[in-house]
Enzyme design. Structure first.
Site, PDB file in Angstrom:
ATOM      1  N   GLY A  15      14.116  37.687  18.744  1.00  0.00           N
ATOM      2  CA  GLY A  15      13.579  38.358  19.997  1.00  0.00           C
ATOM      3  C   GLY A  15      12.560  37.737  20.671  1.00  0.00           C
ATOM      4  O   GLY A  15      12.013  38.511  21.443  1.00  0.00           O
ATOM      5  N   ALA A  16      12.385  36.478  20.521  1.00  0.00           N
ATOM      6  CA  ALA A  16      11.275  35.688  21.415  1.00  0.00           C
ATOM      7  C   ALA A  16      11.587  35.350  22.754  1.00  0.00           C
ATOM      8  O   ALA A  16      10.803  34.362  23.295  1.00  0.00           O
ATOM      9  CB  ALA A  16      10.784  34.640  20.493  1.00  0.00           C
ATOM     10  N   ASP A  65      22.404  35.757  17.403  1.00  0.00           N
ATOM     11  CA  ASP A  65      22.639  37.073  17.493  1.00  0.00           C
ATOM     12  C   ASP A  65      22.164  37.494  15.988  1.00  0.00           C
ATOM     13  O   ASP A  65      22.879  37.416  14.772  1.00  0.00           O
ATOM     14  CB  ASP A  65      24.152  37.560  17.486  1.00  0.00           C
ATOM     15  CG  ASP A  65      24.438  38.841  17.656  1.00  0.00           C
ATOM     16  OD1 ASP A  65      23.527  39.671  17.078  1.00  0.00           O
ATOM     17  OD2 ASP A  65      25.385  39.483  18.040  1.00  0.00           O
ATOM     18  N   VAL A  66      21.164  38.208  15.943  1.00  0.00           N
ATOM     19  CA  VAL A  66      20.797  38.692  14.523  1.00  0.00           C
ATOM     20  C   VAL A  66      21.474  39.494  13.812  1.00  0.00           C
ATOM     21  O   VAL A  66      21.382  39.529  12.580  1.00  0.00           O
ATOM     22  CB  VAL A  66      19.164  39.220  14.520  1.00  0.00           C
ATOM     23  CG1 VAL A  66      18.087  38.073  15.115  1.00  0.00           C
ATOM     24  CG2 VAL A  66      19.201  40.483  15.188  1.00  0.00           C
ATOM     25  N   ASN A  92      11.759  40.819  14.991  1.00  0.00           N
ATOM     26  CA  ASN A  92      11.057  41.553  16.153  1.00  0.00           C
ATOM     27  C   ASN A  92      12.152  41.836  17.164  1.00  0.00           C
ATOM     28  O   ASN A  92      12.253  42.838  18.142  1.00  0.00           O
ATOM     29  CB  ASN A  92      10.177  40.576  16.940  1.00  0.00           C
ATOM     30  CG  ASN A  92      10.095  41.019  18.323  1.00  0.00           C
ATOM     31  OD1 ASN A  92       9.227  41.831  18.494  1.00  0.00           O
ATOM     32  ND2 ASN A  92      10.599  40.397  19.329  1.00  0.00           N
ATOM     33  N   SER A 144       8.180  51.202  14.748  1.00  0.00           N
ATOM     34  CA  SER A 144       7.793  51.980  16.074  1.00  0.00           C
ATOM     35  C   SER A 144       7.210  53.371  15.824  1.00  0.00           C
ATOM     36  O   SER A 144       7.542  53.782  14.576  1.00  0.00           O
ATOM     37  CB  SER A 144       9.035  52.255  16.948  1.00  0.00           C
ATOM     38  OG  SER A 144       8.864  53.066  17.797  1.00  0.00           O
ATOM     39  N   TYR A 157      17.447  55.070  17.228  1.00  0.00           N
ATOM     40  CA  TYR A 157      16.257  54.092  17.131  1.00  0.00           C
ATOM     41  C   TYR A 157      15.250  54.411  16.061  1.00  0.00           C
ATOM     42  O   TYR A 157      14.728  53.730  15.271  1.00  0.00           O
ATOM     43  CB  TYR A 157      15.589  53.787  18.512  1.00  0.00           C
ATOM     44  CG  TYR A 157      14.530  52.679  18.685  1.00  0.00           C
ATOM     45  CD1 TYR A 157      14.887  51.766  18.996  1.00  0.00           C
ATOM     46  CD2 TYR A 157      13.268  53.655  18.878  1.00  0.00           C
ATOM     47  CE1 TYR A 157      13.561  50.429  18.988  1.00  0.00           C
ATOM     48  CE2 TYR A 157      12.271  52.695  19.108  1.00  0.00           C
ATOM     49  CZ  TYR A 157      12.508  51.246  19.202  1.00  0.00           C
ATOM     50  OH  TYR A 157      11.365  50.359  19.348  1.00  0.00           O
ATOM     51  N   ALA A 160      16.512  53.804  12.820  1.00  0.00           N
ATOM     52  CA  ALA A 160      16.704  52.304  12.317  1.00  0.00           C
ATOM     53  C   ALA A 160      15.216  51.787  12.092  1.00  0.00           C
ATOM     54  O   ALA A 160      14.760  51.265  10.987  1.00  0.00           O
ATOM     55  CB  ALA A 160      17.054  51.324  13.591  1.00  0.00           C
ATOM     56  N   LYS A 161      14.242  52.205  12.858  1.00  0.00           N
ATOM     57  CA  LYS A 161      12.672  51.914  12.907  1.00  0.00           C
ATOM     58  C   LYS A 161      12.049  52.450  11.447  1.00  0.00           C
ATOM     59  O   LYS A 161      11.230  51.825  10.893  1.00  0.00           O
ATOM     60  CB  LYS A 161      12.094  52.345  14.109  1.00  0.00           C
ATOM     61  CG  LYS A 161      12.227  51.364  15.384  1.00  0.00           C
ATOM     62  CD  LYS A 161      12.156  49.908  14.975  1.00  0.00           C
ATOM     63  CE  LYS A 161      12.028  49.000  16.229  1.00  0.00           C
ATOM     64  NZ  LYS A 161      12.022  47.511  15.935  1.00  0.00           N
TER      65      LYS A 161
HETATM   66  N1  LIG Z   1       7.599  47.327  23.991  1.00  0.00           N
HETATM   67  C1  LIG Z   1       7.275  48.833  23.189  1.00  0.00           C
HETATM   68  O1  LIG Z   1       6.512  49.432  23.635  1.00  0.00           O
HETATM   69  C2  LIG Z   1       7.737  48.739  21.977  1.00  0.00           C
HETATM   70  C3  LIG Z   1       7.339  49.854  21.132  1.00  0.00           C
HETATM   71  C4  LIG Z   1       7.830  50.237  19.771  1.00  0.00           C
HETATM   72  C5  LIG Z   1       8.439  48.962  19.245  1.00  0.00           C
HETATM   73  N2  LIG Z   1       8.819  47.943  20.075  1.00  0.00           N
HETATM   74  C6  LIG Z   1       9.731  47.144  19.301  1.00  0.00           C
HETATM   75  O2  LIG Z   1       9.212  45.590  19.427  1.00  0.00           O
HETATM   76  C7  LIG Z   1      10.259  44.551  19.420  1.00  0.00           C
HETATM   77  C8  LIG Z   1      10.059  43.871  20.702  1.00  0.00           C
HETATM   78  O3  LIG Z   1      10.393  44.883  21.865  1.00  0.00           O
HETATM   79  P1  LIG Z   1       9.995  44.274  23.205  1.00  0.00           P
HETATM   80  O4  LIG Z   1       9.541  45.501  23.964  1.00  0.00           O
HETATM   81  O5  LIG Z   1       9.434  43.106  23.240  1.00  0.00           O
HETATM   82  O6  LIG Z   1      11.827  44.305  23.773  1.00  0.00           O
HETATM   83  P2  LIG Z   1      12.444  43.431  24.841  1.00  0.00           P
HETATM   84  O7  LIG Z   1      13.720  44.249  25.186  1.00  0.00           O
HETATM   85  O8  LIG Z   1      11.564  42.954  26.051  1.00  0.00           O
HETATM   86  O9  LIG Z   1      12.799  42.128  24.022  1.00  0.00           O
HETATM   87  C9  LIG Z   1      13.762  42.187  22.848  1.00  0.00           C
HETATM   88  C10 LIG Z   1      14.319  40.712  22.931  1.00  0.00           C
HETATM   89  O10 LIG Z   1      15.084  40.618  21.606  1.00  0.00           O
HETATM   90  C11 LIG Z   1      16.338  40.040  21.805  1.00  0.00           C
HETATM   91  N3  LIG Z   1      17.637  40.449  21.355  1.00  0.00           N
HETATM   92  C12 LIG Z   1      18.170  41.745  21.636  1.00  0.00           C
HETATM   93  N4  LIG Z   1      19.241  41.657  20.722  1.00  0.00           N
HETATM   94  C13 LIG Z   1      19.170  40.781  20.016  1.00  0.00           C
HETATM   95  C14 LIG Z   1      20.126  40.237  18.837  1.00  0.00           C
HETATM   96  N5  LIG Z   1      21.203  40.936  18.443  1.00  0.00           N
HETATM   97  N6  LIG Z   1      19.775  39.107  18.311  1.00  0.00           N
HETATM   98  C15 LIG Z   1      18.774  38.072  18.856  1.00  0.00           C
HETATM   99  N7  LIG Z   1      17.772  38.768  19.752  1.00  0.00           N
HETATM  100  C16 LIG Z   1      18.228  39.694  20.404  1.00  0.00           C
HETATM  101  C17 LIG Z   1      16.752  40.195  23.421  1.00  0.00           C
HETATM  102  O11 LIG Z   1      17.381  39.315  24.052  1.00  0.00           O
HETATM  103  C18 LIG Z   1      15.092  40.121  23.968  1.00  0.00           C
HETATM  104  O12 LIG Z   1      14.596  39.202  24.166  1.00  0.00           O
HETATM  105  C19 LIG Z   1      11.511  45.512  19.413  1.00  0.00           C
HETATM  106  O13 LIG Z   1      11.732  45.594  17.891  1.00  0.00           O
HETATM  107  C20 LIG Z   1      11.103  46.940  19.673  1.00  0.00           C
HETATM  108  O14 LIG Z   1      12.150  47.837  19.202  1.00  0.00           O
HETATM  109  C21 LIG Z   1       8.818  47.825  21.201  1.00  0.00           C
END
Ligand SMILES: NC(=O)c1ccc[n+]([C@@H]2O[C@H](COP(=O)([O-])OP(=O)(O)OC[C@H]3O[C@@H](n4cnc5c(N)ncnc54)[C@H](O)[C@@H]3O)[C@@H](O)[C@H]2O)c1
Length: 252
Positions: A15-16, A65-66, A92, A144, A157, A160-161
Site C-alpha cells: 500500500g505504498a 493485490d494483497v 500497510n 488502528s 474495519y 479486521a484491525k
Molecule cells: N490515515 C489514518 O489516519 C489511519 C488510521 C488508522 C489506520 N490506518 C491504516 O494505515 C494504513 C495506510 O492508510 P492510509 O491512510 O495511508 O491509506 P490510503 O488510502 O491513503 O493508502 C492505502 C494504499 O493501499 C493501497 N491498497 C488498497 N487496497 C490494496 C490491495 N488490495 N492491494 C495492494 N494495495 C492496496 C491503495 O491503493 C493505497 O495506495 C491502512 O492499513 C489504514 O487502515 C490509517
C-alpha cells in the site's frame, strides 16, 4: 559517522502508492534500505519507486493485490529476484467500506477482510521462510485505534484491525525463536483514506477535538515509528503496538 539505520535491509511496504505507506517507503530508502513499493495501483507504485531512485535510493515498484495469494507469492518472488531476501515487511495496504452495522453488505465486509486480514496473512507467509532461514526479520503490521477500541460505522474495519493485532501477537510468539520481531503501529494521519473525516462538516470538528494534539499528522510524522520497528534498536521488542495518533487513543 554511524551508518544509515536500515542499511542492508530489503523491505517490502504494501500500500505504498500513496499516504502512510508512501512516506514509509521514502523514509526507509533514505535510511538505506532497498525498498519494494507494493500497491494494487502499479502505476503509482512505479512513480513512488522512480522518485526514490531519482533521489539516490534503491526501490522497485511492484503491482500486487494483497488479497490475491497468487499475486502476493509472485510479487514476493519478484522482490527476492530483484533485491534479495526480504528482511523487513510492512503490511500497510488498507481500504475502508463504511456503513452502520445494520446496513453493511457482504461485499463491504469481504472487501475489508480480504485486504487487511488475508493481505497481511499472505505477505506474512510469503516472507517468513526467507526470514527464518536468515534467522532475522522485522515485521510491522498496521492496525488502528478502531481495532483497539471499536468504532462507529466501520464494524468491518474494527474487526479486521483487531484481527491484525491477534495476528501480530501470534506471529511474534511463533517467530521469536527464529530471531524475527513482529510489532504493530496504530497510526492516524492526513491521507486520502481520512479525507472525509477531515473535511465533512458532520465529522471534522468533533474528530479534531478528540485529538489531544489538536491537529492531524502528516504521513511523514508516522514513518519514524516504522523505522524504529525495522531497526536494530527493536531487536528485543516484539508483540508490541505503538499508537502514533496525537494521543487520541488514551481519550476513548
Ligand atoms: N490515515 C489514518 O489516519 C489511519 C488510521 C488508522 C489506520 N490506518 C491504516 O494505515 C494504513 C495506510 O492508510 P492510509 O491512510 O495511508 O491509506 P490510503 O488510502 O491513503 O493508502 C492505502 C494504499 O493501499 C493501497 N491498497 C488498497 N487496497 C490494496 C490491495 N488490495 N492491494 C495492494 N494495495 C492496496 C491503495 O491503493 C493505497 O495506495 C491502512 O492499513 C489504514 O487502515 C490509517
Amino acid at each position: 559517522m554511524s551508518k544509515p539505520v536500515l542499511e542492508g535491509r530489503v523491505a517490502v511496504v504494501t500500500g505504498a502508492g500513496q499516504g502512510i505507506g508512501k512516506a514509509i517507503a521514502e523514509r526507509y530508502a533514505a535510511e538505506g534500505a532497498k525498498v519494494a513499493v507494493v500497491d494494487i495501483d502499479g502505476v503509482r507504485a512505479k512513480e513512488v519507486a522512480d522518485a526514490i531512485t531519482e533521489s539516490g535510493g534503491t526501490a522497485i515498484g511492484v503491482a500486487c493485490d494483497v488479497s490475491d495469494r497468487a499475486a502476493v507469492d509472485a510479487a514476493a518472488a519478484e522482490v527476492v529476484a530483484e533485491l534479495g531476501t526480504i528482511t523487513v515487511l510492512v503490511s500497510n495496504a488498507g481500504v475502508t467500506r463504511p456503513a452502520m452495522l445494520w446496513k453493511m453488505t457482504d461485499d463491504q465486509w469481504d472487501a475489508v477482510m480480504s485486504t487487511h486480514l488475508n493481505g497481511s496473512l499472505y505477505w506474512l507467509q510469503a516472507v517468513t521462510p526467507g526470514m527464518r532461514e536468515a534467522r532475522k526479520g522485522w515485521i510491522i503490521f498496521t492496525t488502528s485505534a478502531a481495532g483497539i477500541n471499536g468504532t462507529i460505522g466501520q464494524i468491518n474495519y474494527a474487526v479486521a484491525k483487531s484481527g491484525i493485532l491477534a495476528m501480530m501477537r501470534s506471529a511474534a510468539r511463533e517467530l521469536a525463536p527464529s530471531g524475527i520481531v513482529v510489532n504493530a503501529v496504530a497510526p492516524a494521519a492526513a491521507t486520502p483514506m481520512t479525507e472525509t473525516i477531515r473535511t465533512d462538516e458532520r465529522f471534522k470538528d468533533k474528530y479534531l477535538e478528540s485529538i489531544p494534539m489538536g491537529r492531524w499528522a502528516e504521513p511523514q510524522e508516522i514513518a519514524g515509528s516504522y523505522v524504529f520497528f525495522a531497526s536494530d534498536d527493536a531487536a528485543y521488542v516484539t508483540g508490541q503496538t505503538l499508537s502514533v495518533d496525537g494521543g487520541r487513543v488514551m481519550m476513548r
